[in-house]
Scaffold this motif. Structure first.
Motif, short mmCIF file in Angstrom:
data_model
loop_
_atom_site.label_atom_id
_atom_site.label_comp_id
_atom_site.label_asym_id
_atom_site.label_seq_id
_atom_site.Cartn_x
_atom_site.Cartn_y
_atom_site.Cartn_z
N UNK A 112 42.06 35.53 39.63
CA UNK A 112 42.78 34.66 40.56
C UNK A 112 43.09 35.29 41.89
N UNK A 113 43.40 36.59 41.90
CA UNK A 113 43.73 37.28 43.15
C UNK A 113 42.54 37.38 44.09
N UNK A 114 41.33 37.11 43.59
CA UNK A 114 40.12 37.24 44.40
C UNK A 114 39.42 35.90 44.65
N UNK A 115 39.96 34.82 44.12
CA UNK A 115 39.28 33.53 44.23
C UNK A 115 39.42 32.91 45.62
N UNK A 116 38.36 32.25 46.06
CA UNK A 116 38.45 31.43 47.26
C UNK A 116 39.19 30.14 46.91
N UNK A 117 39.62 29.43 47.92
CA UNK A 117 40.29 28.15 47.67
C UNK A 117 39.35 27.19 46.93
N UNK A 118 38.08 27.20 47.28
CA UNK A 118 37.12 26.30 46.64
C UNK A 118 36.94 26.63 45.17
N UNK A 119 36.84 27.92 44.86
CA UNK A 119 36.69 28.33 43.47
C UNK A 119 37.92 27.98 42.66
N UNK A 120 39.10 28.26 43.21
CA UNK A 120 40.35 27.97 42.51
C UNK A 120 40.45 26.48 42.20
N UNK A 121 40.12 25.64 43.18
CA UNK A 121 40.21 24.20 42.97
C UNK A 121 39.21 23.73 41.91
N UNK A 122 37.99 24.26 41.95
CA UNK A 122 36.97 23.87 40.97
C UNK A 122 37.39 24.25 39.56
N UNK A 123 37.97 25.44 39.40
CA UNK A 123 38.42 25.88 38.08
C UNK A 123 39.57 25.02 37.58
N UNK A 124 40.52 24.71 38.45
CA UNK A 124 41.67 23.91 38.04
C UNK A 124 41.27 22.46 37.73
N UNK A 125 40.28 21.95 38.44
CA UNK A 125 39.81 20.59 38.16
C UNK A 125 39.04 20.52 36.85
N UNK A 126 38.58 21.67 36.36
CA UNK A 126 37.87 21.72 35.08
C UNK A 126 38.83 21.84 33.91
N UNK A 139 48.93 24.28 42.32
CA UNK A 139 48.48 25.53 41.70
C UNK A 139 47.43 26.24 42.56
N UNK A 140 46.63 25.47 43.28
CA UNK A 140 45.69 26.10 44.21
C UNK A 140 46.45 26.87 45.28
N UNK A 141 47.45 26.22 45.87
CA UNK A 141 48.21 26.88 46.92
C UNK A 141 48.98 28.08 46.39
N UNK A 142 49.51 27.97 45.17
CA UNK A 142 50.24 29.10 44.58
C UNK A 142 49.31 30.26 44.31
N UNK A 143 48.08 29.97 43.87
CA UNK A 143 47.11 31.03 43.60
C UNK A 143 46.72 31.75 44.89
N UNK A 144 46.53 30.98 45.95
CA UNK A 144 46.18 31.59 47.23
C UNK A 144 47.34 32.42 47.79
N UNK A 145 48.55 31.94 47.57
CA UNK A 145 49.73 32.67 48.04
C UNK A 145 49.84 34.02 47.35
N UNK A 146 49.46 34.09 46.08
CA UNK A 146 49.49 35.36 45.34
C UNK A 146 48.64 36.42 46.03
N UNK A 147 47.59 35.98 46.71
CA UNK A 147 46.65 36.92 47.31
C UNK A 147 47.24 37.69 48.48
N UNK A 148 48.42 37.29 48.95
CA UNK A 148 49.11 38.05 49.99
C UNK A 148 49.40 39.47 49.51
N UNK A 149 49.46 39.64 48.18
CA UNK A 149 49.74 40.96 47.62
C UNK A 149 48.68 41.98 48.02
N UNK A 150 47.44 41.53 48.16
CA UNK A 150 46.34 42.44 48.47
C UNK A 150 46.50 43.10 49.84
N UNK A 151 47.28 42.47 50.70
CA UNK A 151 47.48 43.02 52.05
C UNK A 151 48.48 44.16 52.07
#
Length: 270
Positions: A112-126, A139-151
């Motif tokens: 999840x920390x490495x997913x693009x928005x498109x990938x995250x949405x596709x996985x959640x829609x599945x 959940x897409x937005x929350x997953x993308x927000x988690x990625x701030x940690x990488x910075x």
């Protein structure tokens, strides 16, 4: 230190559903009439009233008007907002946010920390049973927000990703190609290491995904997640086993530079 998906739907869903039924009964409005007015199937309304589904804003508005609730049912919407993460993973997410190091092994999909928005949405829609659109977007937005940690460059991140995840075209070829190229971009950060595990045959990674965390107090934790459960643990013996297993996975994985070349090659094949 263990979390599991609650077998019961959220209390807020059940309470709100029971309130709709009570107001409807008091006003003499049948479920079929409510369903028709709201534009929903009878069984769909029944599942919301019984708390198995989250009551929608549309149903609350229509029920409020039909039953003369004077805004009391609509007010429940504030307590029905989708959870940004599944119940069973929420404790892990809290520790992840503070961890000074995170080591992840994921054999089947991009972490999840490495997913693009498109990938995250596709996985959640599945997801099955299907999530409603509002929950997917939350959940897409929350997953993308988690990625701030990488910075946060003083924190270290290690990812070992199974080859199967790199070849599974989640969202289609173009979406997956962009995902792989983002992997390459992120792997250039000094605090991020990405490695690929391409082994065929028996190896410790067959037991499933694994995450190791170190807290600011230098406590070592392990986290394992399945279909409907997540377990966060700090027992030294258990963490030791997980650490040994992860170390073996690392030894079997390709080096970061070899992994980058492999990911680039797979991206070109999309």
């Amino acid at each position: 230190m263990t979390t599991e998906e609650n077998a019961q739907p959220p209390v807020a869903w059940r309470y709100c559903g029971s309130q709709i039924k009570l107001w409807r009964a008091e006003a003499g409005v049948g479920r079929a009439a409510l369903a028709t007015e709201a534009g929903y199937d009878y069984e769909y309304v029944k599942s919301m009233e019984n708390g198995r589904r989250r009551p929608t804003m549309r149903l609350l508005q229509v029920a409020d008007q039909l039953c003369g609730a004077g805004g009391k049912l609509v007010a429940a919407q504030e307590y029905l907002k989708p959870e940004p993460f599944p119940t069973f993973s929420q404790e892990f997410i809290q520790y992840e946010a503070e961890a000074i190091s995170l080591s992840t092994y994921q054999p089947l999909f991009i972490p999840g920390l490495l997913q693009t928005e498109e990938t995250a949405r596709a996985l959640l829609k599945a997801h099955w049973p299907p999530l409603d659109d509002e929950t997917v977007e939350e959940r897409v937005m929350a997953r993308l927000k988690r990625q701030d940690l990488l910075a946060k460059q003083t924190r270290s991140f290690s990812f070992v990703i199974g080859e199967a995840a790199l070849r599974n075209r989640v969202g289609g070829a173009e979406v997956h190609s962009r995902q792989l190229r983002q992997l390459l971009d992120v792997s250039q950060q000094r605090n991020v290491t990405v490695q690929v595990l391409s082994i065929v045959g028996g190896h410790p990674g067959l037991n499933g995904p694994l995450v190791l965390l170190e807290t600011p107090e230098h406590e070592q934790l392990g986290y394992e997640e399945g279909q409907t459960t997540g377990v966060l643990y700090s027992d030294p013996n258990r963490v030791s086993v997980a650490t040994q297993r992860h170390a073996m996975i690392l030894r079997m994985a390709s080096s970061p530079s070899e992994s980058a070349r492999f990911i680039g090659k797979v991206a070109e094949e999309q």
